[in-house]
Write an enzyme that holds these catalytic residues in place. Structure first.
Site, PDB file in Angstrom:
ATOM      1  CG  PHE A  62      -1.991   0.987   1.218  1.00 57.62           C
ATOM      2  CD1 PHE A  62      -3.228   0.668   0.669  1.00 57.62           C
ATOM      3  CD2 PHE A  62      -1.812   2.263   1.736  1.00 57.62           C
ATOM      4  CE1 PHE A  62      -4.264   1.602   0.649  1.00 57.62           C
ATOM      5  CE2 PHE A  62      -2.832   3.199   1.716  1.00 57.62           C
ATOM      6  CZ  PHE A  62      -4.064   2.869   1.164  1.00 57.62           C
ATOM      7  CG  ASP A 121      -0.110  -2.108   7.339  1.00 54.41           C
ATOM      8  OD1 ASP A 121      -1.231  -2.427   7.806  1.00 54.41           O
ATOM      9  OD2 ASP A 121       0.115  -1.011   6.809  1.00 54.41           O
ATOM     10  CE1 TYR A 178      -9.453   2.941   6.457  1.00 51.41           C
ATOM     11  CE2 TYR A 178      -8.558   4.146   8.316  1.00 51.41           C
ATOM     12  CZ  TYR A 178      -8.431   3.686   7.017  1.00 51.41           C
ATOM     13  OH  TYR A 178      -7.300   3.968   6.309  1.00 51.41           O
ATOM     14  CE  LYS A 179      -7.888  -0.010   4.795  1.00 56.10           C
ATOM     15  NZ  LYS A 179      -6.440  -0.060   4.629  1.00 56.10           N
ATOM     16  NE  ARG A 214      -9.919  -2.758  -2.925  1.00 54.76           N
ATOM     17  CZ  ARG A 214      -9.398  -2.084  -1.907  1.00 54.76           C
ATOM     18  NH1 ARG A 214      -8.248  -2.474  -1.388  1.00 54.76           N
ATOM     19  NH2 ARG A 214      -9.985  -1.033  -1.399  1.00 54.76           N
TER      20      ARG A 214
END
Ligand SMILES: *Cc1c(COP(=O)(O)O)cnc(C)c1O
Length: 416
Positions: free
Chosen positions: A131, A203, A228-229, A377
């Site tokens: 990322f 991560d 928040y995911k 995705r």
């Protein structure tokens, strides 16, 4: 070729022991939400919790709430609640700041620890497909330190063993890739890193609440991740940082704000690091947002990561099978590993017009997202995704592709 029918999917939903958990979320009618990997859905309890924090804790109790409502202790208390999801122990996790900032803190500490142990090590190994913020933060830290640190970006996981050389200070990886859903073998790579004298920073942005993680079993050195995911903490909810007890005494980072001080309210004129995981804090936290993280964590306490993983794999297997069977002939290419132990909780397909096809899906209530290059995705959150949702999403995808019902000239939003 799959022989699954929509009836079969409905039967699987009826038999699904996790099905009642969907009630813990408030999802809009007519939406199939396959983007919980990017922004988790809203726990029902979050609305009442937000009202309580704003109206009572802030409105009525005012500044007293730092003590009476436990605001001050919240980063560590939420960290303790999150800990079991990633194989961490009590007192090792705080919920605070952003993933980018937490990565900066743990990476800075890992480099400083290595500098003391073996100053020749100047390389941070990661993946080009990581990322971007992870790469940017490491680049920024390396450039700012100005002591010869450099990044080594590998193009495939196969290249990692050769890249972790005697000059490697830190192996910094994202456990589950945000684009492809590829899942690294955390234990094997951490072992390899340690054999070569390297520290392993992980991560967990696409792992926490998505796949079982056992940081202690893997003997990892540091970890960070998002709430928040998959953890459903709310838009921009604070992230988390994990520092195992064995590294806490040596843990230090340059963001030495007053919340990481040994005694913040002594208001001393000079910094002295606090004990334990509080060292990973910096300054005052967004209390309203932080409080909502608890609503997501509470839902995870009603089940287990093992049960969630079994359903996640069943959902992603079903999606892959249905897309390949029902959308055969269209230029879709699976970029997510088929092997269960290498797969996260998402499925990605490329399509030459991936962005336009995704916009059509969203217009018809199937919300996934798009990532460059050409990647559509789809995140599968077992807490609230039904087998029938998978069937319906594929039926709509098939219809869009069969009728070429997408606009390749559509303008792009700022967020894809
Ligand atoms: C989502 C994500 C982030 C987000 O970082 P923020 O600082 O919270 O914006 C970071 N790293 C990875 C791997 C991610 O997937």
């Amino acid at each position: 070729m799959t022989t699954t029918t929509r009836e079969d999917c409905l039967a699987r939903d009826r038999a699904d022991p996790l099905a009642p958990l969907r009630d813990a979320f408030d999802l809009p009618e007519g939406v199939i939400y396959l983007d919980g990997n990017s922004l988790g859905a809203r726990p029902r309890a979050a609305l009442e919790r937000a009202a309580a924090v704003v109206a009572r804790e802030w409105g009525q109790d005012l500044i007293r709430s730092w003590n009476t409502a436990g605001w001050f202790e919240m980063p560590a208390r939420l960290g303790d609640r999150l800990a079991p999801l990633v194989g961490a122990r009590q007192g090792e996790v705080v919920v605070t700041d952003t993933t980018s900032l937490n990565l900066f803190k743990v990476l800075a500490s890992a480099l400083a620890m290595q500098e003391r142990a073996d100053p020749q090590r100047r390389v941070i190994v990661t993946e080009r497909s990581n990322f971007p913020t992870d790469i940017y933060m490491a680049e920024g830290l390396a450039a700012w330190l100005d002591r010869g640190y450099r990044l080594l970006l590998v193009d495939s996981p196969d290249e990692l063993p050769a890249a972790i050389g005697a000059d490697c200070a830190v192996l910094m990886l994202t456990h589950v890739n945000y684009r492809t859903g590829y899942q690294h073998d955390m234990a094997a790579l951490t072992r390899l890193a340690h054999e070569r004298g390297t520290l392993a920073v992980w991560d967990l942005a696409h792992s926490a609440g998505a796949v079982p993680v056992d940081l202690h079993a893997a003997n990892a050195d540091f970890a960070v991740g998002c709430t928040y995911k998959y953890l459903n903490g709310g838009p921009g909810a604070p992230a988390f940082a994990w520092v195992p007890q064995r590294h806490q005494a040596a843990f230090s980072h340059p963001l030495s704000g007053w919340w990481s001080h040994a005694s913040p309210f002594a208001m001393a004129p000079s910094f002295a690091p606090g004990q334990g995981i509080r060292r990973a804090l910096c300054g005052t936290q967004p209390v309203v947002s932080l409080a909502l993280v608890e609503c997501g964590l509470e839902i995870f306490e009603r089940t287990s990561m093992e049960a969630l993983r079994a359903k996640s794999l069943a959902l992603t297997d079903l999606f892959i099978d249905l897309v390949e069977a029902r959308c055969a002939g269209h230029p879709l290419e699976l970029v997510t590993p088929r092997a269960h132990d290498r797969r996260g909780s998402q499925v990605s397909f490329t399509h030459p017009h991936g962005y336009a096809v995704m916009q059509s899906l969203i217009a018809r209530g199937v919300i996934g997202d798009y990532r460059e290059p050409r990647i559509m995705r789809f995140g599968f959150t077992p807490l609230y995704t039904r087998f029938a949702d998978v069937w319906d999403a594929v039926a709509i995808l098939k219809d869009i592709l069969d009728r070429e019902d997408y606009d390749i000239t559509a303008a792009r939003g700022a967020v894809t």
